[in-house]
Design a protein around this motif. Structure first.
Motif, short mmCIF file in Angstrom:
data_model
loop_
_atom_site.label_atom_id
_atom_site.label_comp_id
_atom_site.label_asym_id
_atom_site.label_seq_id
_atom_site.Cartn_x
_atom_site.Cartn_y
_atom_site.Cartn_z
N SER A 109 0.81 -1.21 0.00
CA SER A 109 0.00 0.00 0.00
C SER A 109 0.84 1.26 0.00
N LEU A 110 2.10 1.17 0.43
CA LEU A 110 2.98 2.35 0.50
C LEU A 110 3.89 2.47 -0.70
N LYS A 111 3.81 1.55 -1.65
CA LYS A 111 4.68 1.59 -2.83
C LYS A 111 4.07 2.44 -3.92
N GLY A 112 4.93 3.16 -4.63
CA GLY A 112 4.49 4.02 -5.72
C GLY A 112 4.17 3.22 -6.98
N PRO A 113 3.58 3.88 -7.98
CA PRO A 113 3.16 3.17 -9.20
C PRO A 113 4.33 2.65 -10.03
N ILE A 159 6.03 -4.64 -7.52
CA ILE A 159 5.62 -5.33 -6.30
C ILE A 159 5.78 -6.84 -6.42
N TYR A 160 6.16 -7.32 -7.61
CA TYR A 160 6.34 -8.75 -7.84
C TYR A 160 7.81 -9.12 -8.01
N SER A 161 8.69 -8.26 -7.53
CA SER A 161 10.13 -8.53 -7.69
C SER A 161 10.54 -9.73 -6.85
N TYR A 162 11.59 -10.40 -7.25
CA TYR A 162 12.13 -11.54 -6.51
C TYR A 162 13.63 -11.32 -6.30
N PRO A 163 14.11 -11.43 -5.06
CA PRO A 163 13.33 -11.70 -3.84
C PRO A 163 12.45 -10.52 -3.46
#
Length: 286
Positions: free
Chosen positions: A44-48, A52-56
Motif C-alpha cells: 500500500s505504500l509503494k508508488g506506481p 511489487i512482484y520482484s524476486y526476492p
C-alpha cells in the motif's frame, strides 16, 4: 556474574536447545501470522513505478507514498462506508456485552428449571453453520421490512452464543460466598449483578467486546446479501469494488485492506490489558 536460567511454569529448568526450539517455533508462527499484513502494508505504500512482484520480495518501499490511500477515497466513499461499519460494530458491541452478560449471569448464578437445557441450547447454536441459516435470516429480515437497513445487518448477530458461554464461564468462576454475603445484607439480584459480579468479570467483558467488534467489522457475506443500496454499504462490501473493477492495481486493494484492519488494531491496543486479564477472571483478591 549471575546467569539467568529459563524455567517452565512448574519451576523445572529448560535445556538451552529446548528454549531455542521454542523461540524458533514462535518466530515461525509470528512470520506466518504477521507476514501477510506486513506485505499488504508495504504494497500500500509503494508508488506506481515500483515492482511489487520482484524476486526476492522487498518489504521496504523505495519511495514511500500515501497516494494509494487517497485514490481509494476517490474511487469509493470509503469514509462513509467506514462510518456505516462503525455504527454496526459499536451497536454490536453494546448488544453483545449487555445481552451476553445478562444471559451468562442467568445461566451461571440463578436457579430455575430448564437452566441446563438453556445452556445446551446455546452450545447447539454454536454448532449450526451460518450458511445453513442465512436464507432463513434473509426471509425474516424481509418479512420484518429490515432489508437494506443497518438494523437488518445488526440484528442476527446482536447476541452471540459463544459470548454468552464466555460470560457464563466467567460468572461460574466467581466465589458464591461473596454473593451470599450480599444477599444476607439485603442486596437483590440486580444489585448483586451490577455491583458485585459484573465488575469482577471486566476482562471477559473486554474479550466479548473485541470479538463482537471484530465479527461485525469483518463480516462480508451477510451485509452483501441484506444490503442493496450503496449508501448503506459497510466497509467490507464497499471495498469489494476495488477487487472488481480495479483488480489490476493491487496497491489500491492493499490500501483498502489496511484501512479496514487499522480500527481492529487500535481496539485491541486499547483493550489488550483487559483481554489478557480475562484468563484469570473470578480470582479473589486478598
Amino acid at each position: 556474574m549471575t546467569i539467568l536460567k529459563a524455567t517452565d511454569a512448574e519451576g523445572r529448568r529448560i535445556a538451552p536447545w529446548q528454549l531455542a526450539v521454542r523461540y524458533v517455533l514462535l518466530l515461525i508462527m509470528l512470520a506466518v501470522m504477521i507476514g501477510p499484513f506486513l506485505w499488504q502494508l508495504s504494497t500500500s505504500l509503494k508508488g506506481p513505478t515500483e515492482d511489487i512482484y520482484s524476486y526476492p520480495p522487498t518489504f521496504l518501499p523505495d519511495d514511500v507514498t500515501l497516494h494509494n490511500y487517497g485514490r481509494v477515497a476517490e474511487i469509493i466513499p470509503v469514509w462513509e462506508y467506514a462510518f456505516n461499519s462503525l455504527k454496526v460494530a459499536l451497536a454490536n458491541v453494546v448488544t453483545n456485552c449487555v445481552g451476553a452478560a445478562l444471559a451468562g449471569y442467568a445461566l451461571a448464578r440463578l436457579r430455575y428449571r430448564g437452566r441446563t437445557a438453556a445452556t445446551l441450547g446455546f452450545i447447539l447454536a454454536m454448532l449450526v453453520p451460518v450458511e445453513g441459516i442465512i436464507i432463513a435470516q434473509f426471509t425474516t429480515m424481509r418479512d420484518l421490512g429490515l432489508n437494506n437497513t443497518l438494523i437488518g445487518v445488526l440484528l442476527p448477530g446482536c447476541i452471540g452464543a459463544m459470548n454468552v458461554l464466555l460470560m457464563r464461564n466467567a460468572f461460574l468462576n466467581l466465589p458464591h460466598e461473596v454473593e451470599e454475603a450480599a444477599f444476607v445484607d439485603g442486596a437483590n439480584v440486580w444489585q448483586r449483578f451490577l455491583r458485585i459480579s459484573l465488575p469482577a468479570v471486566k476482562g471477559t467483558l473486554a474479550v466479548v467486546a473485541i470479538f463482537a467488534f471484530m465479527g461485525a467489522w469483518d463480516d462480508f457475506l451477510w451485509p452483501l446479501i441484506v444490503l442493496s443500496d450503496p449508501e448503506n454499504f459497510t466497509l467490507t462490501v464497499g471495498l469489494n469494488y476495488l477487487h472488481g473493477t480495479f483488480a489490476q492495481d493491487p496497491r489500491l486493494v492493499a490500501a483498502g485492506t489496511i484501512i479496514a484492519v487499522a480500527p481492529l488494531i487500535v481496539l485491541f491496543a486499547c483493550l489488550q490489558r483487559y483481554f489478557f486479564r480475562g484468563v484469570g477472571e473470578g480470582a479473589v483478591k486478598g
